[in-house]
Design a protein around this motif. Structure first.
Motif, PDB file in Angstrom:
ATOM      1  N   VAL A   1       0.845  -1.197   0.000  1.00  0.00           N
ATOM      2  CA  VAL A   1       0.000   0.000   0.000  1.00  0.00           C
ATOM      3  C   VAL A   1       0.880   1.247   0.000  1.00  0.00           C
ATOM      4  CG1 VAL A   1      -1.702   1.335   1.309  1.00  0.00           C
ATOM      5  CG2 VAL A   1      -1.931  -1.155   1.142  1.00  0.00           C
ATOM      6  N   GLU A   2       1.926   1.245   0.825  1.00  0.00           N
ATOM      7  CA  GLU A   2       2.829   2.401   0.899  1.00  0.00           C
ATOM      8  C   GLU A   2       3.556   2.618  -0.422  1.00  0.00           C
ATOM      9  OE1 GLU A   2       3.020   4.631   3.318  1.00  0.00           O
ATOM     10  OE2 GLU A   2       1.396   3.509   4.282  1.00  0.00           O
TER      11      GLU A   2
ATOM     12  N   ARG B   1      -4.606   2.640  -1.925  1.00  0.00           N
ATOM     13  CA  ARG B   1      -4.976   2.911  -0.534  1.00  0.00           C
ATOM     14  C   ARG B   1      -6.492   2.878  -0.321  1.00  0.00           C
ATOM     15  NH1 ARG B   1      -2.066   4.561   3.609  1.00  0.00           N
ATOM     16  NH2 ARG B   1      -0.277   4.958   2.240  1.00  0.00           N
TER      17      ARG B   1
ATOM     18  N   GLU C   1      -8.224   0.806   2.648  1.00  0.00           N
ATOM     19  CA  GLU C   1      -9.039   1.469   3.665  1.00  0.00           C
ATOM     20  C   GLU C   1     -10.458   0.908   3.688  1.00  0.00           C
ATOM     21  OE1 GLU C   1      -8.661   5.602   2.764  1.00  0.00           O
ATOM     22  OE2 GLU C   1      -6.670   5.782   3.719  1.00  0.00           O
TER      23      GLU C   1
END
Length: 304
Positions: free
Chosen positions: A278-279, A285, A289
Motif C-alpha cells: 500500500v505504501e 490505498r 481502507e
C-alpha cells in the motif's frame, strides 16, 4: 423440449425454449409436493401442450450450478455491477461489498462505470488504478452517448448475466440500449437526495440477440440473457467472519507469503507485506481502507 425459465408470475412460468419460442407453462404438482420452487434462470424440460397458443408444462428442472437469494435466480454465469461516475457519485464501499458477496458465490463480476461523458479523465484514471488488481473486468461507458457499449455488449454474449447497482446509475437505460423494443421505464435521479427512483420491480430474464462480428444478430434463439434487478442503496455482509474478509481482496494474495506472521490480518501487525505494498502504491490505498473499514464493521457486529 428444453428451455430456460425467464419469468414467473402467478404460478405461470415463461420458458424460452430451444426453438426460440416462449411458452407459458404450469409446473407439475410434484414440485409443490417436494417443495421445489422453480426459479428464473432454471433450465427445464417442458412438454408443449399447444404449439399455436404456446402453452406447456414444466416437467423437470435440470441441476443448478448456483442459486442467488436476492434476486432469486439460478444458473448465473456472471454479474455486471453498474455505478455512475457522477450523479450520483460512486460509493466504492458499497461496490466492494458487492464484489465480496459475488466472490463468495464464485460468480465473476464485470464493473461498469456509466456517465463517462459527465466525468473527467482524472476520475476515470483513478478508478482504473483502484480496481486494477481486484480480479474483475472494469469498463467505462456513456449510455447517453452510446460510447463503450460495444465492449460491454460483447462481455454479455452467450452468458446469463445479473445486472445490479444502485438506483439512478443507468441500468434500465443500458438495457434499453440493447433491447429498445422493451421500452423499460427509466427513473430520474432525485436532485434532493442524489439517488434514483428504482424502476425495475420484478425479476425477469431478458433475451438478447447473439452478437456476430460485433453486431447484434437477428437470430431469436440466442442464449444471451440479462437479469435486471431493483436498485439498492445498502448491502450487508451477513454470514462472513472478519478473519476471512482478506480472502476477497485479491490484491493482497501475492503479498501474503511475505508477511512476517502466518494468518496476518494486515492491520496492526509489524512487517506486513500488504501494508508495505500500500505504501509503495502497488495496492491502492482506497481498497485497503475499504478493507479495514469492513473488518471493523464485522468485528463490531460479532460483539452483538
Amino acid at each position: 423440449m428444453r428451455g430456460k425459465i425467464i419469468r414467473g408470475v402467478g404460478g405461470f412460468y415463461y420458458v424460452h425454449a430451444t426453438d426460440g419460442a416462449i411458452y407459458e407453462c404450469r409446473a407439475k404438482g410434484i414440485f409443490r409436493k417436494e417443495k421445489i420452487k422453480p426459479l428464473v434462470g432454471d433450465d427445464a424440460e417442458i412438454t408443449v401442450l399447444d404449439a399455436t397458443a404456446r402453452t406447456g408444462n414444466v416437467d423437470l428442472l435440470l441441476p443448478r450450478k448456483n442459486t442467488l437469494i436476492r434476486p432469486a435466480a439460478a444458473n448465473v454465469d456472471q454479474a455486471m455491477i453498474v455505478f455512475a461516475l457522477t450523479q450520483p457519485r460512486p460509493n466504492l464501499n458499497l461496490l466492494d461489498r458487492f464484489l465480496i458477496l459475488m466472490s463468495r458465490q464464485e460468480i465473476p463480476v464485470i464493473i461498469c462505470f456509466n456517465k463517462a461523458d459527465l466525468s473527467g479523465e482524472e476520475q476515470i484514471k483513478e478508478l482504473s488504478e483502484i480496481y486494477r488488481g481486484c480480479g474483475c473486468e472494469v469498463c467505462f461507458m456513456s449510455v447517453a452517448r452510446r460510447e463503450g457499449l460495444e465492449r460491454v455488449r460483447s462481455l454479455l454474449d452467450a452468458k446469463t448475466t445479473v445486472l445490479a447497482g444502485p438506483s439512478g446509475v443507468g441500468k434500465s437505460s443500458l438495457t434499453n440500449a440493447f433491447l429498445p423494443e422493451k421500452h423499460m421505464e427509466v427513473g430520474e435521479v432525485s436532485r434532493k437526495i442524489d439517488r434514483g427512483k428504482h424502476t425495475t420491480r420484478h425479476t425477469e430474464l431478458l433475451v438478447l440477440s447473439p452478437v456476430a462480428d460485433g453486431v447484434a444478430s437477428s437470430d431469436e434463439s440466442g442464449s444471451t440473457y440479462l437479469l435486471d434487478t431493483p436498485g439498492f442503496s445498502s448491502l450487508y455482509l451477513q454470514g462472513i467472519a472478519y478473519e476471512e474478509l482478506k480472502n476477497y481482496f485479491y490484491e493482497f494474495t501475492p503479498c501474503e507469503p511475505y508477511c512476517r506472521f502466518q494468518g496476518c490480518m494486515h492491520l496492526k501487525e509489524p512487517d506486513c507485506a500488504v501494508k508495505e505494498a500500500v505504501e509503495r502504491g502497488d495496492i491502492h490505498r482506497a481498497r485497503y481502507e475499504s478493507y479495514a473499514l469492513l473488518v471493523r464493521e464485522l468485528r463490531e457486529n460479532r460483539k452483538y
